[in-house]
Design a protein around this motif. Structure first.
Motif, PDB file in Angstrom:
ATOM      1  N   LEU A  74       0.835  -1.208   0.000  1.00 55.10           N
ATOM      2  CA  LEU A  74       0.000   0.000   0.000  1.00 55.10           C
ATOM      3  C   LEU A  74       0.863   1.247   0.000  1.00 55.10           C
ATOM      4  N   SER A  75       1.927   1.191   0.769  1.00 53.38           N
ATOM      5  CA  SER A  75       2.834   2.336   0.849  1.00 53.38           C
ATOM      6  C   SER A  75       3.420   2.643  -0.525  1.00 53.38           C
ATOM      7  N   LYS A  76       3.744   1.591  -1.253  1.00 51.57           N
ATOM      8  CA  LYS A  76       4.293   1.759  -2.599  1.00 51.57           C
ATOM      9  C   LYS A  76       3.284   2.468  -3.493  1.00 51.57           C
ATOM     10  N   GLU A  77       2.035   2.044  -3.387  1.00 51.18           N
ATOM     11  CA  GLU A  77       0.995   2.654  -4.231  1.00 51.18           C
ATOM     12  C   GLU A  77       0.816   4.127  -3.902  1.00 51.18           C
ATOM     13  N   ILE A  78       0.934   4.438  -2.621  1.00 51.79           N
ATOM     14  CA  ILE A  78       0.806   5.839  -2.222  1.00 51.79           C
ATOM     15  C   ILE A  78       1.937   6.669  -2.826  1.00 51.79           C
ATOM     16  N   GLU A  79       3.126   6.123  -2.797  1.00 53.18           N
ATOM     17  CA  GLU A  79       4.255   6.856  -3.377  1.00 53.18           C
ATOM     18  C   GLU A  79       4.069   7.054  -4.878  1.00 53.18           C
ATOM     19  N   GLY A  80       3.456   6.052  -5.510  1.00 53.43           N
ATOM     20  CA  GLY A  80       3.164   6.173  -6.941  1.00 53.43           C
ATOM     21  C   GLY A  80       2.213   7.343  -7.184  1.00 53.43           C
ATOM     22  N   ALA A  81       1.215   7.431  -6.313  1.00 58.14           N
ATOM     23  CA  ALA A  81       0.252   8.522  -6.456  1.00 58.14           C
ATOM     24  C   ALA A  81       0.937   9.862  -6.248  1.00 58.14           C
ATOM     25  N   ARG A  82       1.755   9.924  -5.241  1.00 55.57           N
ATOM     26  CA  ARG A  82       2.462  11.162  -4.917  1.00 55.57           C
ATOM     27  C   ARG A  82       3.253  11.667  -6.123  1.00 55.57           C
ATOM     28  N   LYS A  83       3.953  10.720  -6.778  1.00 52.13           N
ATOM     29  CA  LYS A  83       4.762  11.107  -7.943  1.00 52.13           C
ATOM     30  C   LYS A  83       3.891  11.712  -9.034  1.00 52.13           C
ATOM     31  N   GLU A 123       3.924  11.174   6.515  1.00 52.41           N
ATOM     32  CA  GLU A 123       3.995  12.352   5.616  1.00 52.41           C
ATOM     33  C   GLU A 123       5.085  13.331   6.034  1.00 52.41           C
ATOM     34  N   TYR A 124       6.295  12.831   6.093  1.00 53.02           N
ATOM     35  CA  TYR A 124       7.478  13.630   6.433  1.00 53.02           C
ATOM     36  C   TYR A 124       7.391  14.222   7.827  1.00 53.02           C
ATOM     37  N   GLY A 125       6.620  13.586   8.689  1.00 53.40           N
ATOM     38  CA  GLY A 125       6.468  14.109  10.042  1.00 53.40           C
ATOM     39  C   GLY A 125       5.555  15.305  10.089  1.00 53.40           C
ATOM     40  N   LEU A 126       4.969  15.670   8.948  1.00 53.20           N
ATOM     41  CA  LEU A 126       4.137  16.856   8.901  1.00 53.20           C
ATOM     42  C   LEU A 126       2.654  16.573   9.115  1.00 53.20           C
ATOM     43  N   ARG A 127       2.270  15.294   8.952  1.00 50.74           N
ATOM     44  CA  ARG A 127       0.851  15.031   9.124  1.00 50.74           C
ATOM     45  C   ARG A 127       0.685  13.617   9.636  1.00 50.74           C
ATOM     46  N   ALA A 128       0.848  13.494  10.959  1.00 52.96           N
ATOM     47  CA  ALA A 128       0.702  12.175  11.559  1.00 52.96           C
ATOM     48  C   ALA A 128      -0.738  11.741  11.451  1.00 52.96           C
ATOM     49  N   SER A 129      -0.980  10.562  10.967  1.00 49.56           N
ATOM     50  CA  SER A 129      -2.299   9.914  10.880  1.00 49.56           C
ATOM     51  C   SER A 129      -2.078   8.724   9.979  1.00 49.56           C
ATOM     52  N   THR A 130      -2.873   7.710  10.142  1.00 44.24           N
ATOM     53  CA  THR A 130      -2.787   6.600   9.198  1.00 44.24           C
ATOM     54  C   THR A 130      -3.141   7.147   7.827  1.00 44.24           C
ATOM     55  N   VAL A 131      -2.273   6.915   6.878  1.00 45.40           N
ATOM     56  CA  VAL A 131      -2.472   7.519   5.566  1.00 45.40           C
ATOM     57  C   VAL A 131      -3.673   6.878   4.862  1.00 45.40           C
TER      58      VAL A 131
END
Lengths: 416, 390
Positions: B45-54, B232-240
């Motif tokens: 899931l983390s990988k997919e999120i990074e894909g979205a971010r890009k 989120e880089y320590g800027l937005r703690a919460s389950t993504v």
């Protein structure tokens, strides 16, 4: 704080002659209904002459006292502690009563009322002895006129009631003893106060609100429902008919002289209320009119409305000033709701110069040309009907269920 | 929403794109792990999120100098930026006609003694240019807030150019842009701008509610609103919010390639509506300037119908299944004057008559025509009704 007994004092009901029993029966029923609505424990209701006494082992809370002050017919209520009819038990009870109050004021008096003639001491003696005791124990100063605190000792057949608090009630007559009226409600200050005044005189009310959607939004309807929630506390069963009035306003507006719009809207509301009254057995209308407060409340304009009504129109606020009405609304509990702004359909339709001396001939002719009986019937039968049960919870009932003879209205009433 | 209804309030929220619906149905059943978990399920899931971010960084042309942080709402993104400036003696320049989610934090943060909130005024054409901003900008200002597209009237600012010019004047100023009504509809080039942060929202463009984002220039530090697990880089703690994020990505993949043709189509619709309403009997008033340099997003049309209160028209339109907005959420109902409308340059006496229609790329010409016909006919009926007889 919990009170094991509450003494209910009557005033005007006691003035009634041969039909006093009728009023007492109505009051008893109303008290039971209202108290049961907010109080879950078992309680007893007994009458001792002009005193009605509620007792409960677990004790009553403040909310029961509050509800009783909203039942018309009750002069005052005194939360009390009850002891057997034994003089020696009086001082300890008084001591307990005063200790429970916490901070004590500086002056007091003792009032004793004795209806139990078998009791060995006279009222005056009891007052004197108790007075001496209180002065010695608590250091308070006796003062006959306007004391800070009055300790009341009621000596009746089955016991003695000691109380130090008295809450004033509405007085008046129990709801259900003075007939049934249709109360025409708007979202302003006046009509809710008018409703309260007539509750005080024992009138059962069915509320009618003429809802001009889509010319107004839902917030005015929500406001009316909220108002009825407050007014229902002074009533026993008072449904609210939210009558869709937009279509009728449209027809009137398309066909009348613009400066007659507001007056004619009101005239048809009166006619509609008459038809509703016929259906539900109400014998009069009730409005919040105050003479000349707004254009439709001039003498001539009110005469037009009266002429259009078969039933009498009661206007308890006819002689009140606006400020008096607003102040009274605070006591009634509707002020903070009425003060919220809302769209009045009238402001869309409001002519620049509304007629202030309505011409009876023009209005009669208009009514002849546009009787609108089918539209009025459709509006009433298309109403949304709301009511508040004895626990002051909002419910809705369909028009069909409401008008279904006997079966459902009994079911609805018994649920409340 | 039934098929027979016409929805023209896309600036408030949009129907969930089919691709998002399909994706969410599947992913809610299958991919529910925590993206921060160390095991395979989480890592996937983390990988997919990074894909979205890009993808988001690519579309905003921000890959080199920006990070992109997923948040829960644009309000949150705006608060994150503005409240980082909380402290003593903060000076913020903003526009009172912007969305409350960016105006309110600015008010909050400048409450303290020594702080100031300076408002930009629109010029005589209802526009905000560098001149208007420079008029109120002084050396103490810490933060400048602008909207790429204003949510009430659609005013479109060339934020890339403006921000570059302002940065020449004051390089250490933080420039935050609210891009909620622009992203996905109008191109943005963050790299080639003086913008330091830019916020966007999924549910304004066919994505689900509860997911949004913030582009933040790498050199800039913010104070996180939420601390905890360091996401989120320590800027937005919460389950993504993996499902929301990837659903949003799918929507963007579908819709972004058509950004130009959608813009053109919606532009046509807006022109049609304006033309039809202007030619009718409707006492139609528009506030858009005809000056060449003033641009408006074609997706938003603000206008007024003189003589009729906006909520009455709204209710009548509702009765025939047409949904628009009176954009009076922030206005004072009792008095009928809205500080937001005043800031936009709308005369006070017409505040109660202001309406907003907001379109989507899916809106058809037939729907636009139907809206025009309905509003014209409703107005006619109501005026006729008030005419009466003698």
């Amino acid at each position: 704080m919990r009170y094991p007994s509450i003494v209910i004092n009557l005033d005007e009901i006691w003035l009634k002659g041969l039909n006093r029993k009728f009023y007492i029966k109505a009051l008893r029923k109303n008290v039971k209904r209202s108290v049961k609505g907010i109080f879950q424990e078992e309680f007893q209701y007994k009458t001792e002459g002009a005193k009605h006494i509620l007792t409960c082992k677990e004790g009553f809370g403040e909310e029961v006292l509050d509800v009783l002050t909203k039942i018309s017919g009750i002069g005052s209520v005194c939360p009390a502690r009850m002891i057997p009819a034994d003089f020696d038990l009086i001082m300890p009870a008084v001591k307990e009563e005063l200790e429970a109050l916490g901070e004590l004021p500086s002056t007091f008096r003792v009032t004793t009322k004795r209806s139990n003639k078998a009791f060995p001491y006279k009222s005056v003696e009891v007052s004197r002895k108790v007075g001496g005791f209180v002065k010695a124990q608590f250091g308070m100063t006796p003062k006959m006129v306007k004391p800070d605190l009055t300790i009341t000792i009621r000596i009746i057949e089955d016991g003695i009631y000691v109380s130090s608090r008295k809450l004033m009630g509405m007085s008046g007559l129990p709801v259900g003893t003075s007939g049934h009226m249709v109360c025409m409600l708007s979202g302003g200050f006046d009509s809710p106060v008018a409703s309260y005044l007539m509750s005080k005189r024992g009138v059962d009310q069915t509320f009618a609100f003429f809802y001009a959607y889509p010319f107004v939004g839902e917030d005015v309807k929500d406001k009316i429902v909220e108002l009825v929630g407050e007014l229902a506390k002074y009533q026993r069963f008072s449904p609210l008919f939210v009558i869709p009035y937009g279509p009728i306003q449209k027809i009137i507006s398309e066909n009348c002289k613009p400066d007659y719009r507001t007056l004619l809207f009101r005239m048809y509301m009166v006619i509609c209320s008459n038809r509703l009254a016929e259906k539900i057995g109400a014998k009069a209308l009730l409005t919040g009119d105050a003479l000349s407060q707004v254009s439709s409340q001039t003498l001539e304009n009110m005469a037009v409305l009266d002429k259009a009504s078969d039933l009498p129109i009661f206007r308890p606020l006819i002689g009140f000033n606006k400020l008096e009405i607003v102040n009274l609304s605070k006591k009634v509990g509707t002020h903070d709701i009425s003060v919220k702004p809302h769209d009045d359909a009238c402001s869309l339709f409001a002519p620049k110069h509304p007629v202030i001396r309505g011409d009876q001939v023009y209005c009669r002719k208009f009514l002849q040309d546009f009787p609108l009986e089918p539209e009025i019937e459709q509006a009433i039968m298309g109403a949304e009907i709301y009511y508040f049960n004895k626990s002051n919870e909002l419910n809705q009932v369909s028009v069909q269920d409401f008008f279904e003879p006997r079966k459902s209205s009994v079911a609805v009433e018994s649920e409340i | 929403m039934t098929d027979s209804s016409i929805y023209l309030d896309h600036a408030a929220s949009t129907p969930l794109h089919n691709r998002a619906v399909e994706y969410l149905e599947k992913t809610f059943r299958e991919s529910w792990a925590n993206p921060s978990s160390a095991h395979k399920m989480g890592r996937q899931l983390s990988k997919e999120i990074e894909g979205a971010r890009k993808l988001f960084l690519k579309i905003a042309r921000a890959q080199k100098s920006f990070d992109f942080i997923f948040t829960g709402s644009a309000t949150e993104s705006n608060n994150m930026v503005v409240r980082s400036f909380e402290g003593s003696k903060t000076s913020i320049v903003n526009f009172a006609g912007d969305h409350p989610s960016v105006v309110e934090p600015a008010k909050l943060v400048t409450r303290s003694e020594g702080s100031s909130l300076i408002g930009i005024s629109v010029n005589e054409n209802g526009n905000i240019t560098e001149d208007e901003i420079l008029k109120v900008l002084n050396h103490d200002v810490d933060l400048l807030i602008l909207s790429h597209v204003n949510n009430h009237n659609g005013l479109l600012l060339p934020v890339e150019a403006i921000s570059k010019k302002i940065k020449n004047f004051k390089p250490d100023l933080h420039i935050h842009v609210d891009g909620v009504q622009a992203f996905g509809k109008i191109e943005i080039d963050l790299e080639n701008s003086g913008i330091d942060s830019y916020c966007i929202s999924a549910h304004k463009m066919g994505g689900p509610k509860g997911v949004a984002g913030l582009f933040l220039r790498k050199s800039h530090k913010l104070k996180p609103l939420l601390v905890g697990g360091g996401q989120e880089y320590g800027l937005r703690a919460s389950t993504v919010n993996h499902p929301g994020i990837v659903a949003w990505q799918k929507v963007l993949e579908e819709t972004y390639p058509n950004i130009a043709s959608s813009f053109a189509h919606v532009g046509q619709l807006k022109k049609e509506i304006i033309k039809k309403l202007s030619l009718s009997n409707l006492p139609f008033a528009m506030f858009e300037s005809h000056e060449v340099n003033v641009q408006f997003s074609p997706y938003i049309l603000q206008f007024a119908v003189k003589g009729l209160s906006s909520d009455i028209l709204l209710r009548h339109l509702e009765e025939v299944g047409i949904y628009i907005s009176s954009s009076s959420a922030c206005s004072s109902r009792a008095k009928g004057d809205s500080p937001v409308f005043s800031a936009l340059g709308i005369p006070v006496d017409i505040h109660k008559n202001v309406l907003r229609v907001s379109l989507s790329s899916e809106t058809t010409l037939a729907e636009a025509d139907q809206f025009c016909d309905s509003i014209i006919s409703i107005h006619g009926d109501l005026m006729g009704m008030l005419g009466g007889r003698r």
